[in-house]
Design a protein around this motif. Structure first.
Motif, short mmCIF file in Angstrom:
data_model
loop_
_atom_site.label_atom_id
_atom_site.label_comp_id
_atom_site.label_asym_id
_atom_site.label_seq_id
_atom_site.Cartn_x
_atom_site.Cartn_y
_atom_site.Cartn_z
N SER A 1 0.82 -1.20 0.00
CA SER A 1 0.00 0.00 0.00
C SER A 1 0.87 1.26 0.00
O SER A 1 0.65 2.19 -0.78
CB SER A 1 -0.92 -0.03 1.22
N GLN A 2 1.88 1.29 0.87
CA GLN A 2 2.75 2.47 0.94
C GLN A 2 3.44 2.73 -0.39
O GLN A 2 3.51 3.87 -0.86
CB GLN A 2 3.80 2.29 2.05
N LEU A 3 3.93 1.64 -1.01
CA LEU A 3 4.64 1.82 -2.27
C LEU A 3 3.68 2.15 -3.41
O LEU A 3 4.04 2.87 -4.33
CB LEU A 3 5.47 0.57 -2.59
N SER A 4 2.44 1.62 -3.33
CA SER A 4 1.47 1.93 -4.39
C SER A 4 1.14 3.41 -4.39
O SER A 4 1.05 4.03 -5.45
CB SER A 4 0.17 1.16 -4.21
N VAL A 5 0.91 3.97 -3.19
CA VAL A 5 0.58 5.39 -3.14
C VAL A 5 1.73 6.20 -3.74
O VAL A 5 1.53 7.08 -4.58
CB VAL A 5 0.30 5.84 -1.69
N LEU A 6 2.95 5.83 -3.34
CA LEU A 6 4.12 6.52 -3.88
C LEU A 6 4.18 6.36 -5.39
O LEU A 6 4.44 7.33 -6.12
CB LEU A 6 5.38 5.97 -3.22
N SER A 7 3.89 5.14 -5.89
CA SER A 7 3.96 4.91 -7.34
C SER A 7 2.91 5.73 -8.07
O SER A 7 3.17 6.24 -9.16
CB SER A 7 3.74 3.44 -7.67
N LEU A 8 1.72 5.85 -7.48
CA LEU A 8 0.68 6.64 -8.13
C LEU A 8 1.16 8.06 -8.38
O LEU A 8 0.84 8.67 -9.40
CB LEU A 8 -0.58 6.67 -7.26
N PHE A 9 1.93 8.61 -7.41
CA PHE A 9 2.50 9.94 -7.61
C PHE A 9 3.63 9.89 -8.63
O PHE A 9 3.76 10.77 -9.46
CB PHE A 9 3.06 10.48 -6.29
N ALA A 10 4.44 8.82 -8.55
CA ALA A 10 5.68 8.80 -9.32
C ALA A 10 5.45 8.54 -10.81
O ALA A 10 6.25 8.98 -11.64
CB ALA A 10 6.63 7.76 -8.75
N ILE A 11 4.38 7.81 -11.16
CA ILE A 11 4.17 7.55 -12.59
C ILE A 11 3.86 8.85 -13.32
O ILE A 11 3.97 8.89 -14.54
CB ILE A 11 3.05 6.51 -12.85
N GLY A 12 3.49 9.90 -12.62
CA GLY A 12 3.30 11.19 -13.27
C GLY A 12 4.60 11.69 -13.88
O GLY A 12 4.78 11.65 -15.09
N PRO A 13 5.52 12.14 -13.01
CA PRO A 13 6.77 12.69 -13.55
C PRO A 13 7.59 11.68 -14.35
O PRO A 13 8.28 12.06 -15.28
CB PRO A 13 7.53 13.16 -12.30
N PHE A 14 7.52 10.38 -13.99
CA PHE A 14 8.42 9.44 -14.67
C PHE A 14 7.82 8.86 -15.96
O PHE A 14 8.52 8.61 -16.91
CB PHE A 14 8.83 8.32 -13.72
N LEU A 15 6.50 8.63 -15.95
CA LEU A 15 5.90 8.02 -17.14
C LEU A 15 4.88 8.92 -17.82
O LEU A 15 4.31 8.55 -18.84
CB LEU A 15 5.23 6.67 -16.76
N GLY A 16 4.62 10.06 -17.25
CA GLY A 16 3.64 10.95 -17.86
C GLY A 16 2.20 10.53 -17.66
O GLY A 16 1.31 10.98 -18.36
N LEU A 17 1.98 9.64 -16.69
CA LEU A 17 0.61 9.20 -16.38
C LEU A 17 0.15 9.96 -15.14
O LEU A 17 0.50 9.60 -14.03
CB LEU A 17 0.62 7.70 -16.08
N TRP A 18 -0.64 10.98 -15.33
CA TRP A 18 -0.93 11.87 -14.21
C TRP A 18 -2.21 11.50 -13.48
O TRP A 18 -3.21 12.17 -13.61
CB TRP A 18 -1.00 13.31 -14.70
N LEU A 19 -2.18 10.39 -12.72
CA LEU A 19 -3.34 10.06 -11.89
C LEU A 19 -3.36 10.94 -10.66
O LEU A 19 -4.38 11.46 -10.25
CB LEU A 19 -3.28 8.58 -11.48
N LEU A 20 -2.20 11.11 -10.06
CA LEU A 20 -2.07 11.93 -8.86
C LEU A 20 -0.95 12.93 -9.09
O LEU A 20 0.18 12.54 -9.36
CB LEU A 20 -1.72 11.05 -7.66
#
Ligand code: SF4
Ligand code: SF4
Ligand code: SF4
Ligand code: SF4
Ligand code: SF4
Lengths: 304, 244
Positions: free
Chosen positions: A38-57
């Motif tokens: 859960s902790q890493l998922s929340v972080l990933s939801l933020f991180a896929i924005g700047p790293f993959l351009g997927l802006w969920l959060l």
């Protein structure tokens, strides 16, 4: 069981042996693993924005925008802004209200054990302490965190600046990973050293003002951990060893207790007590679950 | 009986002593944390005065009380202009700033950074990017400016989004060659947005034109200074027959 342990000193040093034997490795680590996911998922939801351009959060734990529409804000930073005398845009306030609502429902310190990245570091420190059997060196009062919370909210009044945000380790981790601002990580290193070598669970259980605020928010939450089978407790003390807030366990395991719910909002709802308990004394439940509400007094002899 | 009593008393004594000790320790910790934090936050303000803030940023003190350091402005900027400050960077940790020499502000028409800001530390009322005041460009080193040397570089002048408004070339006789002109880049602080395109483009190794935060670039006349409007005052004095 104690006799068995003393015969084989190797297994005696291994923590939560009984639970692993009884429930299997997964059974004794379920909520630990789920929390890390859960902790890493929340972080990933933020991180896929700047790293993959997927802006969920967008943003970070201080304030974020979910799916470009729903604002979410940390109530502590929002309060600090208000205390400093600045009236923010409505989205920041709305975001704080939403977050307070969510955690009032789920349990305040669910944030601590299921979302906050600092928890991974402090859990690691406590694991190392256990492995090295480090002695407790000094004690600090548990309610210091509420004074910290007070201080964090008073300083903006005195200085006009959101002073705490210079140090606050919770967003520091996120800023380091999402915005490459890694030089703040020294704060985390200090917390790690403090927790490992100075005071057991110093940060999360004694000092963190974010945890204190979420604990207050969680007072109204219906979700609780309950000792549904307290009569099966064999006083192995494993839950006490693993619990970051062990004072919350006393009322439910005390001899003669008829209160099954851990009502103390300092409980982080991490579920580690469920994991490490071989007789499966604990369970997640809600406060209104009538099955648990009128329990027969415990018959276990108390060694607490 | 008396034994128990004395035992109890000693227990109480220990508790009271412990209580006083923990209270004292706790207050010490709180005091130190408070002092430390306040020192860091107030000291780093005068130490880091050169951060150029995003468009629409409130005056530095208000900005620091408002910004929640979320980075939404950073993520909204299509040109990667904005960065969140790290510890020991040029700005209080976690706050957005940009380094014009690396990536200047491209002055987006729709100002996405301002729109993204949830705290109002970037003023939502800013709707025309030409009105923003991120800083003021200052030609800081006349000695090394090529135009001041009598050459025609003009790069800063030509890259300025507000060419001939924010920056103009002021003609001046070149005393050295005696028959050439010098074209001196001159900034109008009322119109310069502080976007930093001039600093970014300046051809010298170190930019001779630099964007400075407004509070550093601008002086301030004293309130009692009656000679603020020199022409008016001079006329007035002449009319009154006063000697200058
Ligand atoms: S106590 Fe603070 S640092 Fe620890 S997990 Fe909770 S919010 Fe994070
Ligand atoms: S009581 Fe259980 S869930 Fe609550 S903090 Fe302790 S170990 Fe975690
Ligand atoms: S105006 Fe455009 S280029 Fe300039 S900081 Fe904002 S988003 Fe970035
Ligand atoms: S969006 Fe606003 S509050 Fe967030 S970092 Fe940028 S200026 Fe600060
Ligand atoms: S900073 Fe330079 S380029 Fe930008 S408006 Fe001012 S003079 Fe023009």
């Amino acid at each position: 069981m104690n006799i068995k342990h003393s015969n084989s000193p190797k297994s005696a040093t291994r923590f939560a042996n009984a639970a692993v034997n009884e429930l299997g490795w997964w059974g004794a680590h379920r909520f630990l693993i789920l929390r890390r996911i859960s902790q890493l998922s929340v972080l990933s939801l933020f991180a896929i924005g700047p790293f993959l351009g997927l802006w969920l959060l967008k943003g970070n734990l201080s304030t974020s925008l979910l799916l470009d529409t729903i604002p979410l804000s940390d109530p502590l930073v929002t309060l600090q802004v208000l205390m400093s005398g600045h009236w923010p845009e409505i989205s920041l306030l709305l975001g704080a209200v939403i977050i307070v609502g969510i955690y009032a429902l789920l349990g305040g310190r669910v944030f601590c054990s299921w979302v906050c990245p600092v928890n991974i570091v402090t859990d690691l420190a406590s694991w190392i302490r256990r492995k090295l059997s480090l002695p407790r060196t000094s004690e600090i009062p548990k309610n210091l965190r509420y004074y910290m919370l007070g201080l964090v909210l008073i300083l903006p009044i005195l200085t006009g600046v959101t002073v705490w945000e210079w140090l606050n380790p919770v967003p520091v981790v996120y800023r380091a990973i999402l915005f490459g601002a890694g030089s703040g990580l020294w704060v985390l290193a200090v917390i790690f050293l403090l927790d490992t070598f100075v005071v057991e669970r110093a940060w999360c259980s004694h000092l963190c003002p974010t945890g204190a605020l979420f604990s207050l928010i969680g007072k109204v939450s219906p979700i609780k951990i309950a000792a549904i089978r307290a009569e099966a407790c064999n006083n192995c003390m494993d839950c006490f060893t693993v619990c970051p807030e062990r004072q919350v366990l006393k009322p439910v395991l005390k001899k003669g207790s008829i209160q099954p719910f851990i009502l103390d909002s300092d409980c982080t709802l991490c579920g580690r007590c469920i994991d490490v308990c071989a007789p499966r004394v604990f369970q997640y439940t809600n406060r209104f679950n009538s099955n648990n509400s009128n329990r027969i007094p415990l018959k276990v002899e108390s060694k607490l | 009986m008396s034994k128990i009593n004395s035992k109890l008393a000693s227990v109480n004594g220990v508790n009271r002593r412990q209580f006083l000790a923990t209270t004292a320790k706790a207050s010490c910790v709180m005091g130190m944390v408070g002092l430390g934090l306040t020192t860091v936050s107030t000291q780093s303000r005068p130490l880091d005065p050169f951060a150029i803030r995003p468009p629409g940023a409130l005056p530095e003190d208000d900005f620091l009380s408002a910004c929640v350091r979320c980075g939404l402005c950073v993520e909204a900027c299509p040109y990667d202009t904005l960065k969140l400050a790290r510890w020991f960077d040029g700005a209080p940790t976690g706050t957005p700033y940009f380094t014009a020499r690396n990536i200047p502000c491209e002055m987006c028409d729709d100002i996405p950074c301002v729109k993204a800001c949830p705290s109002g530390s970037l003023d939502q009322k800013l709707d025309n990017i030409d009105d923003s005041k991120m800083g003021i460009a200052v030609l800081i080193d006349e000695k090394n400016c090529l135009n001041f040397r009598g050459l025609r570089c003009d790069v800063c002048y030509r890259v300025c989004p507000l060419i001939d408004k924010a920056i103009t070339l002021v003609l001046q006789r070149n005393e050295k060659s005696d028959h050439h002109a010098m074209f001196l880049p001159t900034i109008n602080p009322d119109l310069c947005t502080g976007c930093g395109k001039c600093e970014h483009a300046c051809v010298t190794e170190q930019a001779v034109i630099k964007v400075l935060p407004r509070h550093i670039a601008m002086g301030k006349a004293a309130a009692h200074d009656t000679y603020q409007h020199t022409e008016e005052t001079t006329l007035e004095m002449l009319n009154k027959g006063l000697s200058l």
